[in-house]
Design a protein around this motif. Structure first.
Motif, PDB file in Angstrom:
ATOM      1  N   ASP A  34       0.846  -1.191   0.000  1.00 58.49           N
ATOM      2  CA  ASP A  34       0.000   0.000   0.000  1.00 58.49           C
ATOM      3  C   ASP A  34       0.879   1.238   0.000  1.00 58.49           C
ATOM      4  O   ASP A  34       1.435   1.623   1.024  1.00 58.49           O
ATOM      5  CB  ASP A  34      -0.922  -0.004   1.229  1.00 58.49           C
ATOM      6  N   ILE A  35       1.007   1.843  -1.173  1.00 57.24           N
ATOM      7  CA  ILE A  35       1.838   3.038  -1.315  1.00 57.24           C
ATOM      8  C   ILE A  35       0.913   4.243  -1.385  1.00 57.24           C
ATOM      9  O   ILE A  35       0.074   4.324  -2.284  1.00 57.24           O
ATOM     10  CB  ILE A  35       2.707   2.961  -2.585  1.00 57.24           C
TER      11      ILE A  35
ATOM     12  N   ASP B  55      -1.130   6.312  -7.359  1.00 61.99           N
ATOM     13  CA  ASP B  55      -1.682   6.696  -8.658  1.00 61.99           C
ATOM     14  C   ASP B  55      -1.123   8.041  -9.122  1.00 61.99           C
ATOM     15  O   ASP B  55      -0.884   8.242 -10.314  1.00 61.99           O
ATOM     16  CB  ASP B  55      -3.209   6.718  -8.641  1.00 61.99           C
ATOM     17  N   LYS B  56      -0.873   8.946  -8.193  1.00 64.98           N
ATOM     18  CA  LYS B  56      -0.309  10.254  -8.557  1.00 64.98           C
ATOM     19  C   LYS B  56       1.149  10.104  -9.000  1.00 64.98           C
ATOM     20  O   LYS B  56       1.608  10.779  -9.926  1.00 64.98           O
ATOM     21  CB  LYS B  56      -0.389  11.248  -7.399  1.00 64.98           C
ATOM     22  N   ILE B  57       1.867   9.194  -8.351  1.00 71.48           N
ATOM     23  CA  ILE B  57       3.248   8.909  -8.741  1.00 71.48           C
ATOM     24  C   ILE B  57       3.275   8.331 -10.153  1.00 71.48           C
ATOM     25  O   ILE B  57       4.136   8.689 -10.963  1.00 71.48           O
ATOM     26  CB  ILE B  57       3.919   7.956  -7.727  1.00 71.48           C
ATOM     27  N   VAL B  58       2.323   7.469 -10.459  1.00 70.81           N
ATOM     28  CA  VAL B  58       2.224   6.883 -11.801  1.00 70.81           C
ATOM     29  C   VAL B  58       1.907   7.966 -12.823  1.00 70.81           C
ATOM     30  O   VAL B  58       2.530   8.030 -13.896  1.00 70.81           O
ATOM     31  CB  VAL B  58       1.171   5.752 -11.833  1.00 70.81           C
TER      32      VAL B  58
ATOM     33  N   GLU C 292      -9.969  13.680 -11.520  1.00 72.51           N
ATOM     34  CA  GLU C 292      -9.465  14.381 -10.341  1.00 72.51           C
ATOM     35  C   GLU C 292      -8.533  15.507 -10.753  1.00 72.51           C
ATOM     36  O   GLU C 292      -7.692  15.336 -11.639  1.00 72.51           O
ATOM     37  CB  GLU C 292      -8.685  13.428  -9.438  1.00 72.51           C
ATOM     38  N   PHE C 293      -8.684  16.635 -10.078  1.00 78.32           N
ATOM     39  CA  PHE C 293      -7.782  17.753 -10.319  1.00 78.32           C
ATOM     40  C   PHE C 293      -6.359  17.372  -9.944  1.00 78.32           C
ATOM     41  O   PHE C 293      -5.401  17.794 -10.590  1.00 78.32           O
ATOM     42  CB  PHE C 293      -8.230  18.987  -9.535  1.00 78.32           C
ATOM     43  N   ALA C 294      -6.204  16.532  -8.924  1.00 80.66           N
ATOM     44  CA  ALA C 294      -4.869  16.100  -8.502  1.00 80.66           C
ATOM     45  C   ALA C 294      -4.170  15.305  -9.603  1.00 80.66           C
ATOM     46  O   ALA C 294      -2.948  15.363  -9.735  1.00 80.66           O
ATOM     47  CB  ALA C 294      -4.958  15.280  -7.222  1.00 80.66           C
ATOM     48  N   ASP C 295      -4.933  14.573 -10.408  1.00 79.25           N
ATOM     49  CA  ASP C 295      -4.344  13.849 -11.537  1.00 79.25           C
ATOM     50  C   ASP C 295      -3.826  14.823 -12.588  1.00 79.25           C
ATOM     51  O   ASP C 295      -2.738  14.649 -13.138  1.00 79.25           O
ATOM     52  CB  ASP C 295      -5.368  12.904 -12.175  1.00 79.25           C
TER      53      ASP C 295
END
Length: 116
Positions: free
Chosen positions: A18-19, A23-26, A84-87
């Motif tokens: 569990d990192i 998904d944001k790192i990807v 997502e805005f974060a994406d």
């Protein structure tokens, strides 16, 4: 196409790993590679005639717009994917990092030549 595909129905074994924000790192990594390879590809396609600055601007704008388009398509065309805005932020930061790497490779003491 894979950005719109749902993996929720597939049983993917993550091995209990569990990192946080994986998904944001990807997203960041994909767009870093996208901008880096895109810049080199555009350079090859134009035989080095397009200047470094102009190439980087074109690739950066394209990468950011493409990332936004994918998020809009996820929101409008899929039922189990979230936009997502974060994406978008991770995509944009990754694109800037890829452009930064290109600038670094072509501006060292003994830089690679932009033109052939």
């Amino acid at each position: 196409m894979l950005s719109l595909f749902s993996f929720s129905q597939m049983d993917l074994d993550t091995g209990g790993l569990d990192i946080p924000y994986a998904d944001k790192i990807v997203h960041f990594t994909f767009y870093l590679v996208f901008a880096f390879v895109g810049s080199l590809s555009l350079r090859e396609r134009t035989s080095g005639s397009l200047g470094l600055r102009k190439t980087l601007i074109i690739v950066l704008i394209f990468a950011i717009l493409y990332g936004m388009l994918i998020e809009v398509l996820q929101y409008t065309l899929t039922t189990d994917r979230m936009a997502e805005f974060a994406d978008v932020l991770a995509n944009t930061l990754g694109a800037f990092a890829g452009i930064g790497l290109i600038r670094w490779f072509f501006s060292k003491k003994n830089p690679l030549k932009w033109k052939f």
